[in-house]
Write a protein that holds these residues in place. Structure first.
Motif, PDB file in Angstrom:
ATOM      1  N   THR A  43      43.596  37.668 -27.299  1.00 34.12           N
ATOM      2  CA  THR A  43      43.092  37.594 -28.662  1.00 34.12           C
ATOM      3  C   THR A  43      44.169  38.065 -29.639  1.00 34.12           C
ATOM      4  OG1 THR A  43      42.262  39.865 -28.659  1.00 34.12           O
ATOM      5  CG2 THR A  43      40.755  38.143 -27.841  1.00 34.12           C
ATOM      6  N   TRP A  44      43.956  37.810 -30.922  1.00 34.03           N
ATOM      7  CA  TRP A  44      44.903  38.246 -31.945  1.00 34.03           C
ATOM      8  C   TRP A  44      45.040  39.765 -31.919  1.00 34.03           C
ATOM      9  CZ3 TRP A  44      45.038  41.183 -36.443  1.00 34.03           C
ATOM     10  CH2 TRP A  44      46.099  40.943 -37.325  1.00 34.03           C
ATOM     11  N   THR A  45      43.909  40.477 -31.865  1.00 32.56           N
ATOM     12  CA  THR A  45      43.930  41.945 -31.861  1.00 32.56           C
ATOM     13  C   THR A  45      44.653  42.483 -30.634  1.00 32.56           C
ATOM     14  OG1 THR A  45      41.886  42.018 -33.133  1.00 32.56           O
ATOM     15  CG2 THR A  45      42.482  44.014 -31.921  1.00 32.56           C
ATOM     16  N   TRP A  84      50.438  33.815 -31.612  1.00 32.19           N
ATOM     17  CA  TRP A  84      49.909  34.531 -32.765  1.00 32.19           C
ATOM     18  C   TRP A  84      51.028  35.085 -33.630  1.00 32.19           C
ATOM     19  CZ3 TRP A  84      45.125  33.529 -33.600  1.00 32.19           C
ATOM     20  CH2 TRP A  84      44.153  33.509 -32.595  1.00 32.19           C
ATOM     21  N   TYR A  88      46.707  36.998 -41.438  1.00 33.08           N
ATOM     22  CA  TYR A  88      45.269  37.005 -41.178  1.00 33.08           C
ATOM     23  C   TYR A  88      44.499  37.013 -42.495  1.00 33.08           C
ATOM     24  CZ  TYR A  88      45.311  41.940 -42.398  1.00 33.08           C
ATOM     25  OH  TYR A  88      45.451  43.119 -43.081  1.00 33.08           O
ATOM     26  N   CYS A 124      42.552  34.238 -38.234  1.00 37.50           N
ATOM     27  CA  CYS A 124      43.873  34.586 -37.712  1.00 37.50           C
ATOM     28  C   CYS A 124      44.725  33.330 -37.598  1.00 37.50           C
ATOM     29  CB  CYS A 124      43.737  35.269 -36.355  1.00 37.50           C
ATOM     30  SG  CYS A 124      42.912  36.886 -36.481  1.00 37.50           S
ATOM     31  N   ASP A 137      44.884  28.022 -38.582  1.00 36.93           N
ATOM     32  CA  ASP A 137      43.991  29.173 -38.513  1.00 36.93           C
ATOM     33  C   ASP A 137      43.023  28.985 -37.348  1.00 36.93           C
ATOM     34  OD1 ASP A 137      42.812  27.063 -39.982  1.00 36.93           O
ATOM     35  OD2 ASP A 137      41.564  28.412 -41.171  1.00 36.93           O
ATOM     36  N   CYS A 140      39.876  34.665 -34.354  1.00 34.98           N
ATOM     37  CA  CYS A 140      40.724  35.735 -33.808  1.00 34.98           C
ATOM     38  C   CYS A 140      40.428  36.063 -32.350  1.00 34.98           C
ATOM     39  CB  CYS A 140      40.580  37.000 -34.649  1.00 34.98           C
ATOM     40  SG  CYS A 140      41.034  36.773 -36.390  1.00 34.98           S
TER      41      CYS A 140
END
Length: 153
Positions: A43-45, A84, A88, A124, A137, A140
């Motif tokens: 994931t982005w996080t 990524w 964001y 994201c 986009d 996320c």
């Protein structure tokens, strides 16, 4: 190297200021870059956390030259199709870089029809390796892009 490990991009290189990139990063301009292997896609996080654990941050692209370098690095050092970056959407529905620069008014390389915010939850941004580095986009929580990390020299 096993599939569980991140591919090392390059040997440590000396920057213009005499500082060096961390091991496995590749220098371009005033920064060092690292692209995770496809087996590290997340994931982005989690990708941001991956970069931070390396002492870096998700890439914050400021020019066409830098964007093309990131695209080249993604295509030539990872099996992944996308990566990524540190752009964001905040609560005001506008895009910002992780250093709080607004997306609007700064360099952008959106693919046709983007940002689209399909479903109202694409907050994201990733670089598309199969679309010549154009940006898209995404939600996320998607787990197929890899981390593209940047460490300032």
């Amino acid at each position: 190297m096993t599939a569980n490990h991140t591919r090392l991009v390059a040997i440590c290189l000396v920057g213009t200021t005499g500082n060096t990139c961390p091991s496995g990063f590749m220098v371009h301009g005033e920064s060092c870059y690292y692209v995770a292997n496809a087996s590290s896609a997340s994931t982005w996080t989690n990708s941001r956390r991956f970069c931070q654990n390396l002492g870096a941050e998700l890439a914050m692209i400021k020019s066409n030259d830098e964007d093309q370098f990131v695209y080249y690095l993604l295509r030539n050092t990872s099996d992944a199709q996308s990566g990524w970056i540190g752009l964001y959407r905040k609560a005001d529905k506008k895009f910002y870089w992780l250093d709080d620069r607004p997306g609007e008014g700064n360099y952008q390389n959106w693919d046709d029809g983007n940002p689209s915010n399909t479903g109202g939850s694409e907050d994201c941004v990733h670089v598309q390796g199969h679309r010549y580095g154009k940006w898209n986009d995404l939600t996320c929580s998607r787990t197929n892009p890899v981390a593209i990390c940047q460490w300032p020299i």
